[in-house]
Structure formats: structure tokens, C-alpha cells
Design a protein around this motif. Structure first.
Motif, PDB file in Angstrom:
ATOM      1  N   LEU A  26      10.897  -1.888  -8.485  1.00 24.02           N
ATOM      2  CA  LEU A  26      10.009  -1.351  -7.454  1.00 24.02           C
ATOM      3  C   LEU A  26       8.547  -1.657  -7.775  1.00 24.02           C
ATOM      4  O   LEU A  26       7.769  -2.029  -6.889  1.00 24.02           O
ATOM      5  CB  LEU A  26      10.216   0.161  -7.301  1.00 24.02           C
ATOM      6  CG  LEU A  26      11.529   0.590  -6.651  1.00 24.02           C
ATOM      7  CD1 LEU A  26      11.705   2.093  -6.750  1.00 24.02           C
ATOM      8  CD2 LEU A  26      11.589   0.133  -5.203  1.00 24.02           C
ATOM      9  N   GLN A  30       6.199  -4.057  -5.338  1.00 19.71           N
ATOM     10  CA  GLN A  30       5.457  -3.133  -4.492  1.00 19.71           C
ATOM     11  C   GLN A  30       4.475  -3.847  -3.558  1.00 19.71           C
ATOM     12  O   GLN A  30       4.244  -3.394  -2.440  1.00 19.71           O
ATOM     13  CB  GLN A  30       4.765  -2.061  -5.321  1.00 19.71           C
ATOM     14  CG  GLN A  30       3.670  -2.518  -6.231  1.00 19.71           C
ATOM     15  CD  GLN A  30       3.101  -1.363  -7.026  1.00 19.71           C
ATOM     16  OE1 GLN A  30       3.164  -0.210  -6.605  1.00 19.71           O
ATOM     17  NE2 GLN A  30       2.551  -1.666  -8.190  1.00 19.71           N
ATOM     18  N   MET A  33       6.491  -4.890  -0.632  1.00 23.08           N
ATOM     19  CA  MET A  33       6.947  -3.698   0.090  1.00 23.08           C
ATOM     20  C   MET A  33       5.815  -3.099   0.927  1.00 23.08           C
ATOM     21  O   MET A  33       6.048  -2.608   2.037  1.00 23.08           O
ATOM     22  CB  MET A  33       7.486  -2.662  -0.898  1.00 23.08           C
ATOM     23  CG  MET A  33       8.781  -3.083  -1.559  1.00 23.08           C
ATOM     24  SD  MET A  33       9.280  -2.015  -2.928  1.00 23.08           S
ATOM     25  CE  MET A  33       9.558  -0.482  -2.091  1.00 23.08           C
ATOM     26  N   ILE A  34       4.587  -3.161   0.437  1.00 19.84           N
ATOM     27  CA  ILE A  34       3.437  -2.674   1.198  1.00 19.84           C
ATOM     28  C   ILE A  34       3.204  -3.556   2.424  1.00 19.84           C
ATOM     29  O   ILE A  34       2.973  -3.067   3.528  1.00 19.84           O
ATOM     30  CB  ILE A  34       2.178  -2.588   0.310  1.00 19.84           C
ATOM     31  CG1 ILE A  34       2.353  -1.444  -0.703  1.00 19.84           C
ATOM     32  CG2 ILE A  34       0.922  -2.389   1.139  1.00 19.84           C
ATOM     33  CD1 ILE A  34       1.281  -1.379  -1.764  1.00 19.84           C
ATOM     34  N   GLN A  38       7.267  -0.878   3.961  1.00 19.08           N
ATOM     35  CA  GLN A  38       8.278  -0.046   3.311  1.00 19.08           C
ATOM     36  C   GLN A  38       7.668   0.925   2.310  1.00 19.08           C
ATOM     37  O   GLN A  38       8.306   1.886   1.909  1.00 19.08           O
ATOM     38  CB  GLN A  38       9.312  -0.929   2.603  1.00 19.08           C
ATOM     39  CG  GLN A  38      10.115  -1.789   3.542  1.00 19.08           C
ATOM     40  CD  GLN A  38      10.999  -2.778   2.788  1.00 19.08           C
ATOM     41  OE1 GLN A  38      10.615  -3.280   1.736  1.00 19.08           O
ATOM     42  NE2 GLN A  38      12.168  -3.035   3.332  1.00 19.08           N
ATOM     43  N   LEU A  39       6.435   0.651   1.913  1.00 19.59           N
ATOM     44  CA  LEU A  39       5.730   1.484   0.942  1.00 19.59           C
ATOM     45  C   LEU A  39       4.315   1.698   1.470  1.00 19.59           C
ATOM     46  O   LEU A  39       3.638   0.738   1.842  1.00 19.59           O
ATOM     47  CB  LEU A  39       5.703   0.780  -0.425  1.00 19.59           C
ATOM     48  CG  LEU A  39       5.149   1.537  -1.611  1.00 19.59           C
ATOM     49  CD1 LEU A  39       6.031   2.749  -1.930  1.00 19.59           C
ATOM     50  CD2 LEU A  39       5.087   0.627  -2.826  1.00 19.59           C
ATOM     51  N   HIS A  40       3.880   2.955   1.528  1.00 19.60           N
ATOM     52  CA  HIS A  40       2.582   3.257   2.122  1.00 19.60           C
ATOM     53  C   HIS A  40       1.436   3.152   1.130  1.00 19.60           C
ATOM     54  O   HIS A  40       0.335   2.761   1.496  1.00 19.60           O
ATOM     55  CB  HIS A  40       2.611   4.649   2.766  1.00 19.60           C
ATOM     56  CG  HIS A  40       3.650   4.752   3.836  1.00 19.60           C
ATOM     57  ND1 HIS A  40       3.573   4.050   5.019  1.00 19.60           N
ATOM     58  CD2 HIS A  40       4.807   5.438   3.899  1.00 19.60           C
ATOM     59  CE1 HIS A  40       4.619   4.309   5.778  1.00 19.60           C
ATOM     60  NE2 HIS A  40       5.405   5.160   5.103  1.00 19.60           N
ATOM     61  N   TYR A  43       2.336   2.295  -6.368  1.00 18.44           N
ATOM     62  CA  TYR A  43       2.600   3.180  -7.501  1.00 18.44           C
ATOM     63  C   TYR A  43       1.450   3.045  -8.490  1.00 18.44           C
ATOM     64  O   TYR A  43       0.959   1.955  -8.744  1.00 18.44           O
ATOM     65  CB  TYR A  43       3.912   2.796  -8.179  1.00 18.44           C
ATOM     66  CG  TYR A  43       5.120   2.908  -7.283  1.00 18.44           C
ATOM     67  CD1 TYR A  43       5.622   4.149  -6.925  1.00 18.44           C
ATOM     68  CD2 TYR A  43       5.756   1.779  -6.806  1.00 18.44           C
ATOM     69  CE1 TYR A  43       6.730   4.262  -6.098  1.00 18.44           C
ATOM     70  CE2 TYR A  43       6.872   1.876  -5.983  1.00 18.44           C
ATOM     71  CZ  TYR A  43       7.352   3.121  -5.629  1.00 18.44           C
ATOM     72  OH  TYR A  43       8.440   3.232  -4.819  1.00 18.44           O
ATOM     73  N   ARG A  52       7.878   9.581  -7.804  1.00 16.31           N
ATOM     74  CA  ARG A  52       7.976   9.338  -6.363  1.00 16.31           C
ATOM     75  C   ARG A  52       9.383   8.963  -5.935  1.00 16.31           C
ATOM     76  O   ARG A  52       9.846   9.390  -4.872  1.00 16.31           O
ATOM     77  CB  ARG A  52       6.972   8.270  -5.950  1.00 16.31           C
ATOM     78  CG  ARG A  52       5.562   8.829  -5.929  1.00 16.31           C
ATOM     79  CD  ARG A  52       4.511   7.833  -5.585  1.00 16.31           C
ATOM     80  NE  ARG A  52       4.783   7.091  -4.371  1.00 16.31           N
ATOM     81  CZ  ARG A  52       4.072   6.033  -3.988  1.00 16.31           C
ATOM     82  NH1 ARG A  52       3.066   5.613  -4.718  1.00 16.31           N
ATOM     83  NH2 ARG A  52       4.359   5.404  -2.879  1.00 16.31           N
TER      84      ARG A  52
END
Length: 100
Positions: A26, A30, A33-34, A38-40, A43, A52
Motif C-alpha cells: 500500500l 499510494q 492509488m491517489i 482510491q486513496l484520499h 500514508y 488506517r
């Protein structure tokens, strides 16, 4: 019997480290994913990743994909002793030919 025992040990070790592997993946992905939405927010660190994932996805999500990883390992475990045995026999033959 060795194949089964080796497979069981591999399954246990893969399952043990699966949560760490999941958070690592992840963190590595990331950025993508952003971009995909999918990820706001990214990390902050590994600890934030664990917190999280546990809060947002639940405890069992740490082992998502673990079954595939374990199943994928079994065929490689089966071939490994045969390859070692074949390699050892080839070395023995080479040594015998060198001494002649």
C-alpha cells in the motif's frame, strides 16, 4: 511427506508476514492509488498505514491476497529439491570426469 511439511511451513511464514507485506505494498502504490481516487490522502509512515488499514478496512484486510501467495509458493517448493538433486548429480559427474 517433505513436500507437505515444507508447504505447511511456507504457509505459516507467509501468513505471519502477510500484514507487513500488505502495508508495504500500500505504501509503495499510494501515489497511483491517489491518482485513481482510491486513496484520499497519503500514508504518513508505516505506523499510519497499519492504523488506517485497521480502522478503514478491518483486521482481516491485512491478509487480503495471502491465500494466493501461499498457493503460488507450493509449485516452486515442489521443484526446488529436484533441481538441487539434479544439480548435485551433475557436479558429481563433472568431478568424476575431471579426475579421469
Amino acid at each position: 511427506m517433505d513436500f507437505v511439511m515444507a508447504g505447511m511451513v511456507a504457509a505459516m511464514s507467509k501468513t505471519t508476514v502477510a500484514s507487513i507485506e500488505r502495508v508495504k505494498l500500500l505504501l509503495q502504490n499510494q501515489g497511483e492509488m491517489i491518482k485513481r481516487g482510491q486513496l484520499h490522502q497519503p500514508y504518513k509512515d508505516v505506523g499510519d498505514g497499519f492504523k488506517r488499514v485497521l480502522r478503514e478496512e478491518g483486521l482481516f484486510s491485512f491478509w487480503r491476497g495471502n491465500q494466493t501467495s501461499v498457493i503460488r509458493y507450493f509449485p516452486t517448493q515442489d521443484k526446488s529439491p529436484r533441481l538441487k538433486q539434479k544439480h548435485t548429480k551433475n557436479e558429481e559427474l563433472d568431478l568424476k570426469q575431471d579426475s579421469i
